[in-house]
Design an enzyme around this catalytic site. Structure first.
Site, mmCIF file in Angstrom:
data_model
loop_
_atom_site.group_PDB
_atom_site.id
_atom_site.type_symbol
_atom_site.label_atom_id
_atom_site.label_comp_id
_atom_site.label_asym_id
_atom_site.label_seq_id
_atom_site.Cartn_x
_atom_site.Cartn_y
_atom_site.Cartn_z
ATOM 1 N N ASP A 229 9.852 -4.324 -14.604
ATOM 2 C CA ASP A 229 8.451 -3.867 -14.629
ATOM 3 C C ASP A 229 8.370 -2.427 -15.136
ATOM 4 O OD1 ASP A 229 5.664 -3.671 -12.235
ATOM 5 O OD2 ASP A 229 5.731 -4.016 -14.409
ATOM 6 N N GLU B 294 0.894 -1.169 0.000
ATOM 7 C CA GLU B 294 0.000 0.000 0.000
ATOM 8 C C GLU B 294 0.931 1.217 0.000
ATOM 9 O OE1 GLU B 294 -3.347 -1.626 -0.538
ATOM 10 O OE2 GLU B 294 -3.634 0.345 0.422
#
Ligand SMILES: Brc1nc2nc[nH]c2c(Br)c1Br
Length: 337
Positions: free
Chosen positions: A147, A43
């Protein structure tokens, strides 16, 4: 190019499993201001460093994969130690309420979905060169990001600052090692991942740079937009063609089986000019198309390295600007990290 940076830099550089994380104890130093995002592994919040009253970003890591947490911290610690330009800065590593959290420099980021359609040609040149600067430094010290995608590139337009974020999937490159292929984000996955070829290297990131560059110069949110991994490969084949796909499989002796009929059809290679429209004509110059054609190659060893891409003529107008050789008024500073 498979220079073996990791063996040169030594075990202390790449051995993240035996790396001891010294969590700092002043856990209440950072206060959460608002949630920025989140995902499977973390998060992310905007925070305040109560000591410096600077804004920061707090990435609370979920306890899904402790080894992965060690790897991300090791990578960030390594990169912060070096002059690796445009890599997000790691300020602290704290255990807040039992969860390991990474405190990073804050970037006044403009959401890429809003920013990309507004980028001018000089801005696309500038930010692409800043991304390549980051990848050249990172690849030079044996790290693959794995990524690369617009969501992992923070851009502060006012300060013309670019930062590469989310090193949670980054790995240390060693020659002759098989890597996982379930990495990256679908639209930016390189062909080697889609056909299950595990012996990849830094060039994995260069495919993703090509996908991002194509989305910017053609003003297309995702250039190859597959609905699943097979469809992702189909979208690529419909552009790069079947002939070169087959010779790629042969070169690496890759056995790619599929029941998908559409993957067995012969597709012609499309010229990059095919994607020019009235709306993107001013961005898709012949230099841009030439650079793109040298990044989006099936064969990862054919792709330009990040350094080779930086030297491409597409960047000439901003390279000369940086060295003060031109007197063009266009504001496109280069190399300011
Ligand atoms: Br790291 C980092 N992650 C983010 N996720 C959303 N916005 C973010 C920013 Br700004 C930074 Br810096």
């Amino acid at each position: 190019m498979s220079h073996d940076a990791c063996s040169l830099l030594g075990k202390s550089w790449y051995d993240y499993e035996n790396f001891h994380i010294d969590w700092s104890q002043d856990t209440d130093r950072y206060e959460v201001v608002r949630r920025l995002g989140g995902g499977k592994y973390s998060e992310v919040f905007e925070g305040i460093d109560t000591v410096t009253s600077d804004r920061c970003v707090i990435k609370v890591l979920k306890p899904v994969a402790p080894k992965k947490i060690k790897r991300e911290i090791k990578v960030l610690r390594n990169l912060c130690g070096l002059p690796s330009p445009n890599v997000i800065g790691l300020l602290d590593v704290v255990q807040s309420r039992g969860n390991p959290s990474l405190v990073m420099e804050y970037v006044e980021n403009v959401e890429w979905k809003r920013l990309f359609p507004r980028l001018t040609a000089p801005e696309i040149q500038y930010y692409t060169s800043q991304l390549l600067l980051a990848l050249s430094a990172v690849h030079d010290v044996g790290i693959i990001h794995r990524d690369i995608k617009p969501a992992n590139i923070m851009i502060d337009v006012k300060q013309r600052k670019l930062r590469l974020i989310d090193w949670g999937l980054a790995e240390f490159y060693h020659p002759n090692v098989d890597y996982h292929i379930r990495v990256g984000s679908r639209y930016y996955k390189a062909p080697e991942l889609l056909v299950g070829y595990k012996r990849y290297d830094y060039s994995l990131d260069m495919w993703s740079v090509g996908c991002m560059f194509a989305s910017m110069i053609f003003r297309k949110e995702h250039f190859f937009r597959g609905s699943d991994n097979d469809d992702q490969l189909l979208k690529i084949m419909k552009t790069l063609g079947t002939e070169e796909f087959d010779s790629y499989l042969k070169t690496y002796n890759i056995h790619f089986e599929t029941e998908i009929d559409s993957l067995l059809i012969n597709y012609p290679k499309q010229p990059w000019t095919r994607f020019i429209t009235a709306e993107n004509r001013h961005l898709a110059s012949s230099d841009a198309l030439d650079l793109l054609g040298k990044l989006l190659r099936y064969d990862h060893h054919e792709r330009l390295t990040s350094k080779e891409a930086e030297a491409h003529p597409y960047f000439n107008s901003i390279r000369l600007e940086a060295s003060g050789k031109t007197d063009s008024a266009s504001d496109s500073g280069f190399g300011s990290t």
